[in-house]
Enzyme design. Structure first.
Site, PDB file in Angstrom:
ATOM      1  CB  CYS A   3      -0.990  -0.018   1.168  1.00 63.74           C
ATOM      2  SG  CYS A   3      -0.244   0.039   2.811  1.00 63.74           S
ATOM      3  CB  SER A  10       0.209  -3.432   2.848  1.00 64.86           C
ATOM      4  OG  SER A  10       1.066  -2.522   3.485  1.00 64.86           O
ATOM      5  CG  ASP A 119      -5.477   5.472   2.622  1.00 66.17           C
ATOM      6  OD1 ASP A 119      -5.429   5.011   3.781  1.00 66.17           O
ATOM      7  OD2 ASP A 119      -4.622   6.243   2.152  1.00 66.17           O
TER       8      ASP A 119
HETATM    9  P1  4NP Z   1      -1.834   2.822   4.068  1.00 57.56           P
HETATM   10  O1  4NP Z   1      -2.488   4.187   4.631  1.00 57.56           O
HETATM   11  O2  4NP Z   1      -1.270   3.143   2.705  1.00 57.56           O
HETATM   12  O3  4NP Z   1      -3.005   1.892   4.009  1.00 57.56           O
HETATM   13  O4  4NP Z   1      -0.778   2.411   5.071  1.00 57.56           O
HETATM   14  C1  4NP Z   1      -1.789   5.386   4.685  1.00 57.56           C
HETATM   15  C2  4NP Z   1      -0.865   5.609   5.684  1.00 57.56           C
HETATM   16  C3  4NP Z   1      -0.208   6.816   5.774  1.00 57.56           C
HETATM   17  C4  4NP Z   1      -0.489   7.817   4.859  1.00 57.56           C
HETATM   18  C5  4NP Z   1      -1.427   7.598   3.855  1.00 57.56           C
HETATM   19  C6  4NP Z   1      -2.079   6.378   3.767  1.00 57.56           C
HETATM   20  N1  4NP Z   1       0.171   9.057   4.965  1.00 57.56           N
HETATM   21  O5  4NP Z   1      -0.206   9.987   4.222  1.00 57.56           O
HETATM   22  O6  4NP Z   1       1.079   9.220   5.808  1.00 57.56           O
END
Ligand code: 4NP
Length: 154
Positions: A3, A10, A119
């Site tokens: 992810c 993930s 997400d």
């Molecule tokens: P993930 O979610 O891709 O499912 O782990 C996210 C985690 C952090 C961020 C975005 C999505 N971020 O912008 O820091």
């Protein structure tokens, strides 16, 4: 399992698929990472840990890491959680063999699941439960597919 941050979707997918594989006696090396290194070394998001714990799975030992180019050779199948991760992985792939390993996780489960695992990072706990249940249902079907193909080690 790939992810963006490797702290929400993930790690959940990694632990859930590992659980399904273990239950079905399939031996496989399963790992997860992010297309970004923004959260490198961090534990999964506390909400992901909480939801998984509620469903009997421990995420607390996992640590975020970025995708490495060697992963294209180290793994047979590379699952992207959404189309953005999928496109980022395709851009990193240098050979047709590497490109062929990349799949959308939900496409692998079947037609009814859509394209993207949403997400939940900017969402709430209910969003994390929804993601957990989506991943769990998809993992169930994915494992059945592997069971038809994979050696069981017996
Ligand atoms: P993930 O979610 O891709 O499912 O782990 C996210 C985690 C952090 C961020 C975005 C999505 N971020 O912008 O820091």
């Amino acid at each position: 399992m790939v992810c963006l941050g490797n702290i929400c979707r993930s790690p959940l997918a990694e632990a859930i698929v590992r659980e399904h594989f273990a239950k079905n006696g399939i031996h496989a090396r399963i790992d997860s990472c992010g297309t970004s290194g923004w959260h490198e070394g961090e534990k999964p998001d506390t909400r992901a840990i909480h939801v998984a714990h509620d469903r009997g799975i421990d995420l607390s030992t996992l640590r975020s890491r970025p995708f490495r180019h060697q992963d294209f050779d180290a793994f047979d199948v590379i699952f992207a959680m959404d189309r953005s991760n999928y496109n980022d992985l395709l851009e990193m792939a240098k050979t047709p063999e590497h490109r062929e390993k990349i799949h959308l996780f939900l496409h692998f489960a079947g037609r009814d699941f859509g394209d993207d695992v949403p997400d939940p990072y900017y969402g709430n706990l209910a969003d994390f439960y929804r993601v957990y249940d989506l991943l769990d249902r998809a993992a169930n079907l994915i494992v059945l597919g592997f069971q038809r193909e994979a050696p069981t080690g017996e």
